[in-house]
Design a protein around this motif. Sequence first.
Motif, PDB file in Angstrom:
ATOM      1  N   UNK A   1      -2.864   3.743 -15.952  1.00 49.59           N
ATOM      2  CA  UNK A   1      -2.954   5.057 -15.320  1.00 49.59           C
ATOM      3  C   UNK A   1      -1.552   5.544 -15.004  1.00 49.59           C
ATOM      4  N   UNK A   2      -1.396   6.849 -15.057  1.00 49.67           N
ATOM      5  CA  UNK A   2      -0.125   7.468 -14.684  1.00 49.67           C
ATOM      6  C   UNK A   2      -0.280   8.046 -13.281  1.00 49.67           C
ATOM      7  N   UNK A   3       0.570   7.554 -12.361  1.00 50.22           N
ATOM      8  CA  UNK A   3       0.471   7.993 -10.971  1.00 50.22           C
ATOM      9  C   UNK A   3       1.842   8.444 -10.484  1.00 50.22           C
ATOM     10  N   UNK A   4       1.813   9.342  -9.513  1.00 46.28           N
ATOM     11  CA  UNK A   4       3.018   9.733  -8.766  1.00 46.28           C
ATOM     12  C   UNK A   4       2.825   9.244  -7.336  1.00 46.28           C
ATOM     13  N   UNK A   5       3.696   8.351  -6.886  1.00 45.16           N
ATOM     14  CA  UNK A   5       3.494   7.757  -5.559  1.00 45.16           C
ATOM     15  C   UNK A   5       4.655   8.110  -4.637  1.00 45.16           C
TER      16      UNK A   5
ATOM     17  N   UNK B   1       0.831  -1.191   0.000  1.00 46.63           N
ATOM     18  CA  UNK B   1       0.000   0.000   0.000  1.00 46.63           C
ATOM     19  C   UNK B   1       0.875   1.254   0.000  1.00 46.63           C
ATOM     20  N   UNK B   2       0.394   2.253  -0.721  1.00 50.70           N
ATOM     21  CA  UNK B   2       1.076   3.543  -0.757  1.00 50.70           C
ATOM     22  C   UNK B   2       0.048   4.608  -1.103  1.00 50.70           C
ATOM     23  N   UNK B   3       0.506   5.831  -1.216  1.00 54.05           N
ATOM     24  CA  UNK B   3      -0.376   6.941  -1.562  1.00 54.05           C
ATOM     25  C   UNK B   3       0.322   7.828  -2.581  1.00 54.05           C
ATOM     26  N   UNK B   4      -0.469   8.653  -3.261  1.00 52.29           N
ATOM     27  CA  UNK B   4       0.113   9.516  -4.283  1.00 52.29           C
ATOM     28  C   UNK B   4      -0.956  10.334  -4.978  1.00 52.29           C
ATOM     29  N   UNK B   5      -0.706  10.596  -6.275  1.00 54.98           N
ATOM     30  CA  UNK B   5      -1.627  11.430  -7.063  1.00 54.98           C
ATOM     31  C   UNK B   5      -1.907  10.743  -8.388  1.00 54.98           C
ATOM     32  N   UNK B   6      -3.189  10.724  -8.788  1.00 54.99           N
ATOM     33  CA  UNK B   6      -3.576  10.202 -10.110  1.00 54.99           C
ATOM     34  C   UNK B   6      -3.356  11.310 -11.122  1.00 54.99           C
ATOM     35  N   UNK B   7      -2.374  11.114 -12.018  1.00 58.15           N
ATOM     36  CA  UNK B   7      -2.025  12.163 -12.979  1.00 58.15           C
ATOM     37  C   UNK B   7      -2.880  12.091 -14.248  1.00 58.15           C
ATOM     38  N   UNK B   8      -3.074  10.868 -14.782  1.00 60.83           N
ATOM     39  CA  UNK B   8      -3.803  10.767 -16.065  1.00 60.83           C
ATOM     40  C   UNK B   8      -4.314   9.358 -16.254  1.00 60.83           C
ATOM     41  N   UNK B   9      -5.399   9.270 -17.083  1.00 62.14           N
ATOM     42  CA  UNK B   9      -5.935   7.983 -17.507  1.00 62.14           C
ATOM     43  C   UNK B   9      -5.486   7.760 -18.940  1.00 62.14           C
TER      44      UNK B   9
ATOM     45  N   UNK C   1      -5.776  13.204  -5.107  1.00 63.80           N
ATOM     46  CA  UNK C   1      -4.892  12.470  -4.180  1.00 63.80           C
ATOM     47  C   UNK C   1      -5.522  11.120  -3.892  1.00 63.80           C
ATOM     48  N   UNK C   2      -4.741  10.057  -4.021  1.00 61.26           N
ATOM     49  CA  UNK C   2      -5.286   8.706  -3.915  1.00 61.26           C
ATOM     50  C   UNK C   2      -4.423   7.853  -2.967  1.00 61.26           C
ATOM     51  N   UNK C   3      -5.028   6.770  -2.501  1.00 63.97           N
ATOM     52  CA  UNK C   3      -4.284   5.667  -1.858  1.00 63.97           C
ATOM     53  C   UNK C   3      -4.582   4.430  -2.680  1.00 63.97           C
ATOM     54  N   UNK C   4      -3.556   3.591  -2.884  1.00 63.52           N
ATOM     55  CA  UNK C   4      -3.776   2.422  -3.717  1.00 63.52           C
ATOM     56  C   UNK C   4      -2.847   1.292  -3.267  1.00 63.52           C
ATOM     57  N   UNK C   5      -3.157   0.103  -3.790  1.00 62.24           N
ATOM     58  CA  UNK C   5      -2.392  -1.098  -3.465  1.00 62.24           C
ATOM     59  C   UNK C   5      -1.944  -1.742  -4.759  1.00 62.24           C
TER      60      UNK C   5
ATOM     61  N   UNK D   1       7.164   8.795 -10.599  1.00 63.90           N
ATOM     62  CA  UNK D   1       5.993   8.838 -11.482  1.00 63.90           C
ATOM     63  C   UNK D   1       6.105   7.689 -12.465  1.00 63.90           C
ATOM     64  N   UNK D   2       5.048   6.904 -12.608  1.00 67.59           N
ATOM     65  CA  UNK D   2       5.117   5.728 -13.464  1.00 67.59           C
ATOM     66  C   UNK D   2       3.722   5.358 -13.953  1.00 67.59           C
ATOM     67  N   UNK D   3       3.679   4.518 -15.007  1.00 67.45           N
ATOM     68  CA  UNK D   3       2.434   3.986 -15.537  1.00 67.45           C
ATOM     69  C   UNK D   3       2.203   2.604 -14.938  1.00 67.45           C
TER      70      UNK D   3
END
Length: 565
Positions: A497-501, A483-491, A532-536, A513-515
């Motif tokens: 999805x492109x996220x920064x965690x 588990x971590x947290x970050x930001x959803x940048x783009x679909x 701002x998101x949390x994801x696993x 930042x990664x896809x």
Amino acid sequence: MKRLGGIIIGAVVLLGVGVAGYWFGSQKTGDSGQKTEIAVQKEPARKILYYRNPMGLADTSPVPKKDSMGMDYVPVYEGGDETGDGNHAASSFAPSGGSGQAASTGSGQVKISVEKVQKLGIRSEPATMRVLDKTMRTAGRVEVNERNIHSIAPKFEGWIEKLHVKTTGEPVKKGQALFDVYSPELVSAQREYSIAMQAVAALKDADDDTRQSMQQLAEASLMRLKNWDISEQQVQDLFKSGTTRNSPTFHTIHTPVNGIVLEKKALEGMRFMPGEMLYQIADLSSVWVIADVFEQDIALVRTGIKARVKINAYPDKVFEGVITYVYPTLNPATRTVPVRLEIANPRGLLKPAMFAQVEISVVGEGKVLTVPASAVIDSGTRQIALVQLAEGRFEPREIRIGSRSDNYVEVLYGIAEGERVVVAANFLIDAESNLKAALGSLGHAHPGGTLDAKGTAQPTVEHAGHGLPGAADESKPAAVGYQTEGTLNALNADGTVNVTHSPIKMLGWPGMTMDLALANPSLVTGIQPGTAITFEIVERNPGEWVITRLQAKMAALSGNPHAGH
């Protein structure tokens, strides 16, 4: 006016001196900076050996490339470093919070900086061939030598008229009188012998057959007295006197050995029957020490081995003994085998039932490969040793150990002669470098569970509801989620999805930042880019990471588990 002019002239002079000093200082600083720049330019570039997988997988490349998630492969420089700054840091994915002090490499090796090695006090010694001399220490007890126990039990019936030794524990000497008895049977046998001897003397002029018959009768009477343990001296006295004695002091029983009275049943006036034990006497000039040897050490013990015995009553004395017998039975309660030692006790210092501390010296049969006992990390199911490959680089090895001595253990396999093993601070290396991760490369899978960004374990299992292939197969082992947290940048158009965690400590990932692929496209329903998101994430296949759970951070804080599904 003259005074004012002097002040002005002085100020001008001071100003000139200051300007000149500043000019010279600037020149020197500039030269120094130029030299520093030249020195930096002269430092040669370090040679890159290869590029390794950033996720720690057993995958290398001779040229720079990216993995399936777009992450750059990490260069490994000559000398084993994974950074080119010359600081000998470990890896940017060091498990100890990215400190750069320790890291587990993809091959199961452990890297620790030289400064950390010195700070932890890590020491190593080579594996060498030596004879394992072992000193076994165990507890024992002093016991009476059973060969020196004598029982006083008359072979005839009679009565005790007088006791000469009246107490248990009293010391006696060989030949000392114990008690006087009166026995009608003994009187009768004595009379027969006396009459037979008188007849032999009276028939000295008779024919041969008559004298021979009387002589046989006398010899039979004498043999009967001897079978009753009547001493030769008493028989001779009887023969010389030629008379019988029927007084209460007819016969005196004497002790056959030196010793002490262990048991006394005799009482004055009591009647005794043939074979009844009246006294038990033990000679303590030699005693036994029974030592309890543990089951795992009994193979090293054999008769003839010397041993040392210490008694709490005599802390300054050491008694030498020899193992004379190894008992064929084992005590199931203590899992020990009794071993008998025989020790001389001329002064009588050793008393039966005394507690003894026994040291048995066992000499090895030949040279074997050994390492210090402190080098072995024993988990209970297997043994691990840390082998020093180079300065600051270690490799955990599973080994099998054999026999042990006080300070060394025999290595049956896993280490070669001359290889250096860590003998001090190896447990600190385990804590500093997360040794368990390195041992995972030996083929032991991690247990299922979820690890959050802080490294806290939270058990979880992939469910069919997340759309993972094969997730409903109960026979498939549970995957590990992080588990971590970050930001959803783009679909992205391809469904990723492109996220920064933020950094994921347990994976050794820094913030990036990664896809990432989605296990189910419905995970991002209702979530807009920039949220701002949390994801696993879970590693579905080697190097393939997918998001199995995703929700807006505010929804997560509010405790709504269905947000984002």
